[in-house]
Design a protein around this motif. Structure first.
Motif, mmCIF file in Angstrom:
data_model
loop_
_atom_site.group_PDB
_atom_site.id
_atom_site.type_symbol
_atom_site.label_atom_id
_atom_site.label_comp_id
_atom_site.label_asym_id
_atom_site.label_seq_id
_atom_site.Cartn_x
_atom_site.Cartn_y
_atom_site.Cartn_z
ATOM 1 N N MET A 1 43.566 -18.392 18.416
ATOM 2 C CA MET A 1 42.562 -17.422 18.857
ATOM 3 C C MET A 1 43.217 -16.095 19.223
ATOM 4 O O MET A 1 42.714 -15.020 18.867
ATOM 5 C CB MET A 1 41.769 -17.982 20.037
ATOM 6 N N VAL A 2 44.348 -16.167 19.920
ATOM 7 C CA VAL A 2 45.063 -14.940 20.280
ATOM 8 C C VAL A 2 45.596 -14.267 19.013
ATOM 9 O O VAL A 2 45.503 -13.044 18.853
ATOM 10 C CB VAL A 2 46.202 -15.249 21.277
ATOM 11 N N GLY A 3 46.146 -15.069 18.086
ATOM 12 C CA GLY A 3 46.643 -14.516 16.826
ATOM 13 C C GLY A 3 45.555 -13.835 16.025
ATOM 14 O O GLY A 3 45.759 -12.754 15.459
ATOM 15 N N LEU A 4 44.391 -14.454 15.967
ATOM 16 C CA LEU A 4 43.267 -13.856 15.244
ATOM 17 C C LEU A 4 42.808 -12.574 15.912
ATOM 18 O O LEU A 4 42.515 -11.576 15.242
ATOM 19 C CB LEU A 4 42.117 -14.851 15.134
ATOM 20 N N MET B 1 45.782 -11.259 5.459
ATOM 21 C CA MET B 1 46.265 -12.589 5.086
ATOM 22 C C MET B 1 46.811 -13.336 6.310
ATOM 23 O O MET B 1 46.611 -14.547 6.451
ATOM 24 C CB MET B 1 47.359 -12.489 4.018
ATOM 25 N N ALA B 2 47.482 -12.619 7.203
ATOM 26 C CA ALA B 2 47.983 -13.245 8.428
ATOM 27 C C ALA B 2 46.822 -13.673 9.324
ATOM 28 O O ALA B 2 46.889 -14.716 9.981
ATOM 29 C CB ALA B 2 48.902 -12.287 9.172
ATOM 30 N N SER B 3 45.760 -12.900 9.342
ATOM 31 C CA SER B 3 44.595 -13.247 10.163
ATOM 32 C C SER B 3 43.859 -14.449 9.597
ATOM 33 O O SER B 3 43.320 -15.264 10.352
ATOM 34 C CB SER B 3 43.638 -12.063 10.256
ATOM 35 N N ILE B 4 43.841 -14.575 8.291
ATOM 36 C CA ILE B 4 43.162 -15.708 7.665
ATOM 37 C C ILE B 4 43.856 -17.021 8.026
ATOM 38 O O ILE B 4 43.207 -18.055 8.156
ATOM 39 C CB ILE B 4 43.062 -15.511 6.135
ATOM 40 N N HIS B 5 45.158 -16.967 8.248
ATOM 41 C CA HIS B 5 45.888 -18.175 8.629
ATOM 42 C C HIS B 5 45.529 -18.641 10.035
ATOM 43 O O HIS B 5 45.884 -19.748 10.426
ATOM 44 C CB HIS B 5 47.394 -17.950 8.515
ATOM 45 N N VAL C 1 49.660 2.726 1.022
ATOM 46 C CA VAL C 1 50.523 2.045 1.991
ATOM 47 C C VAL C 1 49.678 1.344 3.058
ATOM 48 O O VAL C 1 49.927 0.178 3.396
ATOM 49 C CB VAL C 1 51.525 3.038 2.631
ATOM 50 N N LEU C 2 48.674 2.039 3.575
ATOM 51 C CA LEU C 2 47.809 1.422 4.581
ATOM 52 C C LEU C 2 47.007 0.264 3.999
ATOM 53 O O LEU C 2 46.756 -0.737 4.687
ATOM 54 C CB LEU C 2 46.870 2.461 5.191
ATOM 55 N N GLY C 3 46.618 0.366 2.738
ATOM 56 C CA GLY C 3 45.910 -0.727 2.077
ATOM 57 C C GLY C 3 46.792 -1.959 1.934
ATOM 58 O O GLY C 3 46.340 -3.091 2.159
ATOM 59 N N ILE C 4 48.057 -1.753 1.574
ATOM 60 C CA ILE C 4 48.987 -2.882 1.439
ATOM 61 C C ILE C 4 49.246 -3.524 2.800
ATOM 62 O O ILE C 4 49.211 -4.755 2.933
ATOM 63 C CB ILE C 4 50.300 -2.414 0.776
ATOM 64 N N ILE C 5 49.483 -2.704 3.821
ATOM 65 C CA ILE C 5 49.705 -3.237 5.164
ATOM 66 C C ILE C 5 48.453 -3.973 5.647
ATOM 67 O O ILE C 5 48.538 -5.054 6.227
ATOM 68 C CB ILE C 5 50.098 -2.112 6.145
ATOM 69 N N ALA D 1 42.484 -6.814 15.636
ATOM 70 C CA ALA D 1 42.631 -5.514 16.300
ATOM 71 C C ALA D 1 43.534 -4.604 15.474
ATOM 72 O O ALA D 1 43.226 -3.419 15.272
ATOM 73 C CB ALA D 1 43.193 -5.706 17.705
ATOM 74 N N ILE D 2 44.639 -5.147 14.979
ATOM 75 C CA ILE D 2 45.534 -4.347 14.132
ATOM 76 C C ILE D 2 44.823 -3.937 12.854
ATOM 77 O O ILE D 2 44.944 -2.788 12.407
ATOM 78 C CB ILE D 2 46.820 -5.146 13.826
ATOM 79 N N LEU D 3 44.080 -4.842 12.262
ATOM 80 C CA LEU D 3 43.335 -4.537 11.043
ATOM 81 C C LEU D 3 42.297 -3.446 11.287
ATOM 82 O O LEU D 3 42.084 -2.580 10.426
ATOM 83 C CB LEU D 3 42.670 -5.804 10.521
ATOM 84 N N TYR D 4 41.668 -3.452 12.457
ATOM 85 C CA TYR D 4 40.691 -2.412 12.797
ATOM 86 C C TYR D 4 41.367 -1.037 12.850
ATOM 87 O O TYR D 4 40.857 -0.063 12.286
ATOM 88 C CB TYR D 4 40.048 -2.745 14.142
#
Length: 115
Positions: free
Chosen positions: A24-27, A62-66, A52-56, A32-35
């Motif tokens: 939950m904290v990871g998500l 992908m990290a949030s989906i995990h 560059v921002l699109g790739i990041i 928040a970073i994605l926002y």
């Protein structure tokens, strides 16, 4: 018996909630970073900056989906809320007919209509 089932459901939900705090904290951090990346993406004027921002943003997504098990944790928190809300609802207030204003109104209305 109802209290026992509420206690059992609350205990299971609490264990699930505690086991999914990490995802939950990871998500939350990932979203928040994605926002903020999305806000910067909209403000970026150069094409290179947007790429560059699109790739990041893609990697952060992908990290949030995990951290998808966090959704189960949110559902467990909701179940805990329902258990807390329904814990004392089994003691329903008994309304006497004499103190209920709507029952008295109905009786008086019927008396007026009969005369």
């Amino acid at each position: 018996m109802k209290k026992f089932s509420l206690l059992l459901a609350g205990g299971v939900a609490a264990i699930i909630l505690l086991s999914t705090i990490g995802p939950m904290v990871g998500l939350l951090v990932g979203l928040a970073i994605l926002y903020f990346i999305f806000k910067k993406f909209l403000k970026a004027e150069s094409t290179g900056g947007k790429i560059v921002l699109g790739i990041i943003g893609f990697f952060v997504l992908m990290a949030s989906i995990h951290n998808a098990p966090a959704i189960i944790g949110v559902l467990a928190a909701y179940v805990l809320y329902l258990v807390y809300k329904n814990w004392n609802s089994s003691k329903k207030a008994v309304v006497k007919e004499d103190t209920d204003p709507f029952v008295n109104f109905e009786k008086q209305w019927n008396e007026l209509n009969n005369h």
